[in-house]
Design a protein around this motif. Structure first.
Motif, mmCIF file in Angstrom:
data_model
loop_
_atom_site.group_PDB
_atom_site.id
_atom_site.type_symbol
_atom_site.label_atom_id
_atom_site.label_comp_id
_atom_site.label_asym_id
_atom_site.label_seq_id
_atom_site.Cartn_x
_atom_site.Cartn_y
_atom_site.Cartn_z
ATOM 1 N N ALA A 259 0.863 -1.189 0.000
ATOM 2 C CA ALA A 259 0.000 0.000 0.000
ATOM 3 C C ALA A 259 0.895 1.232 0.000
ATOM 4 O O ALA A 259 1.018 1.946 1.000
ATOM 5 C CB ALA A 259 -0.914 -0.010 1.211
ATOM 6 N N ASP A 260 1.542 1.470 -1.130
ATOM 7 C CA ASP A 260 2.482 2.590 -1.265
ATOM 8 C C ASP A 260 2.206 3.273 -2.598
ATOM 9 O O ASP A 260 2.742 2.895 -3.645
ATOM 10 C CB ASP A 260 3.914 2.080 -1.188
ATOM 11 C CG ASP A 260 4.928 3.209 -1.062
ATOM 12 O OD1 ASP A 260 4.610 4.343 -1.488
ATOM 13 O OD2 ASP A 260 6.035 2.975 -0.546
ATOM 14 N N ALA A 261 1.351 4.287 -2.562
ATOM 15 C CA ALA A 261 0.887 4.932 -3.791
ATOM 16 C C ALA A 261 2.017 5.636 -4.528
ATOM 17 O O ALA A 261 2.099 5.574 -5.762
ATOM 18 C CB ALA A 261 -0.227 5.926 -3.455
ATOM 19 N N ARG A 262 2.896 6.288 -3.797
ATOM 20 C CA ARG A 262 3.963 7.040 -4.480
ATOM 21 C C ARG A 262 5.009 6.100 -5.080
ATOM 22 O O ARG A 262 5.583 6.407 -6.132
ATOM 23 C CB ARG A 262 4.599 8.035 -3.510
ATOM 24 C CG ARG A 262 3.639 9.142 -3.096
ATOM 25 C CD ARG A 262 4.375 10.246 -2.350
ATOM 26 N NE ARG A 262 3.444 11.257 -1.858
ATOM 27 C CZ ARG A 262 2.938 12.237 -2.582
ATOM 28 N NH1 ARG A 262 3.283 12.338 -3.856
ATOM 29 N NH2 ARG A 262 2.116 13.116 -2.057
ATOM 30 N N ARG B 218 -6.168 -1.492 -3.205
ATOM 31 C CA ARG B 218 -4.961 -1.765 -2.420
ATOM 32 C C ARG B 218 -4.172 -0.478 -2.203
ATOM 33 O O ARG B 218 -3.699 -0.189 -1.101
ATOM 34 C CB ARG B 218 -4.099 -2.805 -3.137
ATOM 35 C CG ARG B 218 -2.762 -3.094 -2.457
ATOM 36 C CD ARG B 218 -2.940 -3.557 -1.031
ATOM 37 N NE ARG B 218 -1.677 -3.949 -0.418
ATOM 38 C CZ ARG B 218 -1.445 -3.967 0.881
ATOM 39 N NH1 ARG B 218 -2.400 -3.602 1.730
ATOM 40 N NH2 ARG B 218 -0.283 -4.342 1.354
ATOM 41 N N LEU B 219 -4.014 0.314 -3.247
ATOM 42 C CA LEU B 219 -3.256 1.554 -3.126
ATOM 43 C C LEU B 219 -3.991 2.572 -2.263
ATOM 44 O O LEU B 219 -3.363 3.430 -1.630
ATOM 45 C CB LEU B 219 -2.969 2.129 -4.517
ATOM 46 C CG LEU B 219 -2.143 1.214 -5.429
ATOM 47 C CD1 LEU B 219 -1.984 1.833 -6.802
ATOM 48 C CD2 LEU B 219 -0.776 0.932 -4.806
ATOM 49 N N ARG B 220 -5.313 2.492 -2.215
ATOM 50 C CA ARG B 220 -6.086 3.394 -1.364
ATOM 51 C C ARG B 220 -5.867 3.108 0.125
ATOM 52 O O ARG B 220 -6.225 3.936 0.969
ATOM 53 C CB ARG B 220 -7.580 3.284 -1.679
ATOM 54 C CG ARG B 220 -7.993 3.983 -2.964
ATOM 55 C CD ARG B 220 -9.507 4.059 -3.099
ATOM 56 N NE ARG B 220 -9.887 4.785 -4.299
ATOM 57 C CZ ARG B 220 -9.935 6.114 -4.394
ATOM 58 N NH1 ARG B 220 -9.630 6.844 -3.326
ATOM 59 N NH2 ARG B 220 -10.287 6.709 -5.509
ATOM 60 N N SER C 263 -0.938 7.668 3.906
ATOM 61 C CA SER C 263 0.065 8.728 3.983
ATOM 62 C C SER C 263 -0.037 9.708 2.821
ATOM 63 O O SER C 263 0.755 10.643 2.743
ATOM 64 C CB SER C 263 1.475 8.124 4.015
ATOM 65 O OG SER C 263 1.831 7.580 2.752
ATOM 66 N N VAL C 264 -0.997 9.509 1.911
ATOM 67 C CA VAL C 264 -1.109 10.393 0.745
ATOM 68 C C VAL C 264 -2.448 11.115 0.762
ATOM 69 O O VAL C 264 -3.437 10.646 1.320
ATOM 70 C CB VAL C 264 -0.956 9.622 -0.585
ATOM 71 C CG1 VAL C 264 0.424 9.015 -0.691
ATOM 72 C CG2 VAL C 264 -2.032 8.564 -0.740
ATOM 73 N N LEU D 184 -4.337 9.611 -5.271
ATOM 74 C CA LEU D 184 -5.115 8.431 -5.646
ATOM 75 C C LEU D 184 -5.958 8.698 -6.892
ATOM 76 O O LEU D 184 -6.118 7.813 -7.736
ATOM 77 C CB LEU D 184 -5.985 8.000 -4.479
ATOM 78 C CG LEU D 184 -5.169 7.601 -3.225
ATOM 79 C CD1 LEU D 184 -6.059 7.494 -2.006
ATOM 80 C CD2 LEU D 184 -4.432 6.290 -3.462
ATOM 81 N N HIS D 185 -6.476 9.895 -7.033
ATOM 82 C CA HIS D 185 -7.207 10.242 -8.254
ATOM 83 C C HIS D 185 -6.268 10.230 -9.472
ATOM 84 O O HIS D 185 -6.673 9.839 -10.577
ATOM 85 C CB HIS D 185 -7.850 11.621 -8.116
ATOM 86 C CG HIS D 185 -9.081 11.645 -7.255
ATOM 87 N ND1 HIS D 185 -10.151 10.805 -7.465
ATOM 88 C CD2 HIS D 185 -9.403 12.412 -6.173
ATOM 89 C CE1 HIS D 185 -11.086 11.050 -6.562
ATOM 90 N NE2 HIS D 185 -10.658 12.013 -5.767
ATOM 91 N N TRP D 186 -5.029 10.650 -9.266
ATOM 92 C CA TRP D 186 -4.053 10.652 -10.352
ATOM 93 C C TRP D 186 -3.711 9.211 -10.770
ATOM 94 O O TRP D 186 -3.625 8.890 -11.957
ATOM 95 C CB TRP D 186 -2.808 11.408 -9.927
ATOM 96 C CG TRP D 186 -1.653 11.422 -10.885
ATOM 97 C CD1 TRP D 186 -0.347 11.198 -10.591
ATOM 98 C CD2 TRP D 186 -1.681 11.708 -12.297
ATOM 99 N NE1 TRP D 186 0.439 11.313 -11.712
ATOM 100 C CE2 TRP D 186 -0.358 11.629 -12.783
ATOM 101 C CE3 TRP D 186 -2.694 12.016 -13.192
ATOM 102 C CZ2 TRP D 186 -0.018 11.833 -14.115
ATOM 103 C CZ3 TRP D 186 -2.370 12.227 -14.535
ATOM 104 C CH2 TRP D 186 -1.045 12.144 -14.985
ATOM 105 N N ILE D 187 -3.555 8.336 -9.796
ATOM 106 C CA ILE D 187 -3.324 6.923 -10.109
ATOM 107 C C ILE D 187 -4.515 6.353 -10.877
ATOM 108 O O ILE D 187 -4.352 5.630 -11.873
ATOM 109 C CB ILE D 187 -3.078 6.124 -8.817
ATOM 110 C CG1 ILE D 187 -1.723 6.519 -8.217
ATOM 111 C CG2 ILE D 187 -3.116 4.614 -9.080
ATOM 112 C CD1 ILE D 187 -1.468 5.917 -6.847
ATOM 113 N N ASP D 188 -5.708 6.682 -10.440
ATOM 114 C CA ASP D 188 -6.926 6.219 -11.112
ATOM 115 C C ASP D 188 -6.959 6.708 -12.557
ATOM 116 O O ASP D 188 -7.336 5.970 -13.489
ATOM 117 C CB ASP D 188 -8.149 6.729 -10.346
ATOM 118 C CG ASP D 188 -9.435 6.031 -10.763
ATOM 119 O OD1 ASP D 188 -9.372 5.014 -11.478
ATOM 120 O OD2 ASP D 188 -10.515 6.521 -10.361
ATOM 121 N N THR D 189 -6.525 7.936 -12.781
ATOM 122 C CA THR D 189 -6.490 8.500 -14.141
ATOM 123 C C THR D 189 -5.535 7.709 -15.033
ATOM 124 O O THR D 189 -5.869 7.341 -16.166
ATOM 125 C CB THR D 189 -6.047 9.973 -14.088
ATOM 126 O OG1 THR D 189 -6.931 10.713 -13.247
ATOM 127 C CG2 THR D 189 -6.050 10.592 -15.473
#
Length: 570
Positions: A399-402, A430-432, A436-437, A442-447
């Motif tokens: 779970a580390d979005a960056r 999982r990323l959500r 820490s972000v 998360l919207h950018w990852i979704d895009t």
């Protein structure tokens, strides 16, 4: 992160509740000595006197009590003119425990500003300080007195020093002879501007006021906030116990002009614990993650290790992966280490022309992809003679979005379409789980996941709009504003121009992104200062879509941008 750091605080079980610095017997004796003066009409708190007596043999207490009340008799008992009140009154912090019922009854203007702290007005006289009553405030005029008390407090001289905690966190210590030094915490941002030339950052500061002569604070800007919190807790406790003029043993969070206690005191056991509220805890987690990944421009980042040291660390962490089973945490560490090495090599090889630089980038691609999607057995190269054979790795996405964004940006820059598609199948849920972000990440990852999943642009556009709406300062809560505006938001802005097909606007946005990268990092030696990774990924995507992207631009390795350096990656 130490969220429950338990230690003893002043006093012991069974000590007097109103005079915790004394035993029950000592408190009773002090009240006995003070009783005759109370009959004379001196209904004053014994809190300060208790601390003075607690530091001396009991045989000296009668003379200390007599001197204390003699000073009170000499002090003004009221009747000053409005001009005299305006000239000598200061805003003042008082310990809540020091206020008796008689005092409170005559100070309806006073207010609690934080756990254990009360705001009041105090007149600074030649021999003593007198707390003002409601009648004094009315005589001077509430508004006029407020302005004068602020100006007088801000004029109190202090000595400013910077103190290091563990060689990482920096504390600002303000101290002086005046009993009003700690009261400056009421206006901490302006005080910070006075002593450092800079106001407090958006997220405020951690602060302590252990006694009336001392104020210490730490601006919340990076991951050192955790060290600072623990350091301030110890500092507050020791300075509060030593006195004189005890105020509070707590650590506070100064934010938007308000003080919030981070210290929870258990009165039964006389212990304390540090418990940041959810908003601050989330902010601290975000700063720690950003800092550990080298994303923030900090003094520590400016003293980055030599490339040879980074190469050794990367080789060691990658080598540990050769042992089965592969540790997922170790894989994440190896990815971060190799990514730092790849960036750092661009200091001497900005175009990425050398094979050793390419090896670092290619290995980072391999490890970043494996971290989130798993991988079969493969070889990683970190130099001509350094080849590591890695076993198969199961897909255990953290779970580390960056880190996911880093892996995607690297795959984009190195034209690894298969890896990009596999990364975009990592469940967004999982990323959500990464708390820490901020939401815009998360919207950018979704895009990106929508775009690279070959779905309609009509699906990606609303998600990009969500990125823009949630990245404004009023909404962002965890990442520093400077980092968001100058680094983190630019890839989304570039993507907006790219899908719009506007070549000129893309070129203009890219130039702005690179200028902001330069402005944010300055002359820092941090690895991430060498390459603008997010803008590079978008520039590579634009190049492959026929945009006229100039390869000779700073922070964009030319031989990645124009594909000349691209080789097969196992």
């Amino acid at each position: 992160m130490n969220r429950d750091n338990t230690s003893e605080i002043p006093g012991t079980p069974g000590s007097d509740a109103e005079l915790p610095m004394l035993t029950t017997a000592q408190a009773s004796y002090l009240r006995e000595l003070a009783a005759p003066y109370s009959r004379e009409g001196h209904h004053h708190s014994l809190f300060g006197l208790g601390h003075t007596c607690g530091q001396a043999p009991e045989s000296h207490w009668p003379e200390l009590v007599a001197a204390h009340f003699a000073a009170l008799r000499r002090a003004s008992t009221g009747g000053e003119s409005a001009e005299e009140l305006l000239r000598g009154t200061h805003a003042r912090l008082l310990p809540l425990a020091s206020l008796t019922q008689d005092l409170v009854a005559g100070m309806r203007y006073a207010r609690t500003v934080a756990d254990g702290l009360v705001f009041a007005y105090a007149l600074d006289g030649p021999t003593s300080v007198r707390i003002l009553t409601d009648a004094d405030v009315e005589r001077a005029g509430p508004e006029e007195l407020g302005r004068a008390a602020y100006a007088n407090l801000m004029g109190v001289p202090v000595t400013h020093e910077e103190v290091s905690v563990g060689g990482r966190a920096r504390l600002h210590s303000l101290h002086g002879d005046s009993p009003f030094v700690a009261s400056k915490a009421l206006f901490l941002s302006e005080v910070a501007r006075q002593v450092t030339g800079e106001p407090l950052p958006r997220d405020g500061a951690l602060a302590i006021v252990p006694n009336r002569h001392l104020l210490a604070y730490h601006p919340i800007t990076d991951g050192s906030v955790v060290d600072a919190l623990n350091g301030l807790a110890s500092y507050a406790l020791s300075a509060h116990e030593e006195g004189p003029g005890q105020l509070s043993p707590r650590v506070y969070w100064w934010s938007d002009g308000a003080l919030t206690s981070l210290t929870v005191i258990d009165e039964d056991t006389r212990t304390f614990s540090l418990r940041p509220p959810p908003r601050l805890l989330g902010l601290m987690k975000g700063l720690v993650r950003l800092d550990r990944a080298g994303r923030l421009a900090t003094p520590a980042a400016a003293q980055a290790s030599e490339t040879s040291d980074l190469a050794r660390v990367a080789a060691e962490s990658t080598g540990r992966l050769a042992r089965e089973p592969v540790d997922p945490a170790g894989l994440g560490d190896a990815f971060a280490d190799v990514l730092a090495l790849g960036h750092a090599r661009c200091a001497d090889d900005p175009n990425l022309a050398n094979i050793t630089t390419w090896d670092a980038w290619a290995t980072a691609v391999q490890l970043g992809s494996a971290l989130f999607t798993g991988a079969g057995p493969q070889e990683c190269h970190l130099g001509e003679d350094l080849v590591t054979r890695l076993p198969a790795m199961a897909a255990e996405p953290p779970a580390d979005a960056r880190a996911w964004l880093d892996a995607v940006y690297l795959a984009m820059a190195c034209r690894q379409m298969d890896r990009i598609h596999r990364l975009c199948r990592v469940p967004l849920a999982r990323l959500r789980e990464d708390d820490s972000v901020d939401e815009y990440v998360l919207h950018w990852i979704d895009t990106l996941q929508t775009y690279f999943s070959d779905r309609s642009l009509d699906e990606a556009v609303p998600k990009l709009v969500a990125v823009m709406k949630t990245s404004v300062p009023e909404v962002v809560a965890q990442a520093p504003a400077d980092f968001v505006n100058r680094i983190d938001f630019h890839p989304a802005a570039l993507f907006h121009r790219l899908i719009a097909g506007d070549h000129d606007a893309f070129a203009e946005a890219l130039a702005e992104a690179l200028a902001d990268h330069r402005g944010y990092w300055g002359d820092s030696a941090a690895p991430r200062a060498r390459v603008a990774l997010g803008p590079l990924a978008m520039a590579c995507l634009a190049h492959d879509h026929g945009f006229p992207v100039d390869p000779k631009q700073p922070y964009l390795p030319a031989y990645l941008l124009d594909r000349q350096r691209i080789e097969d990656i196992p």
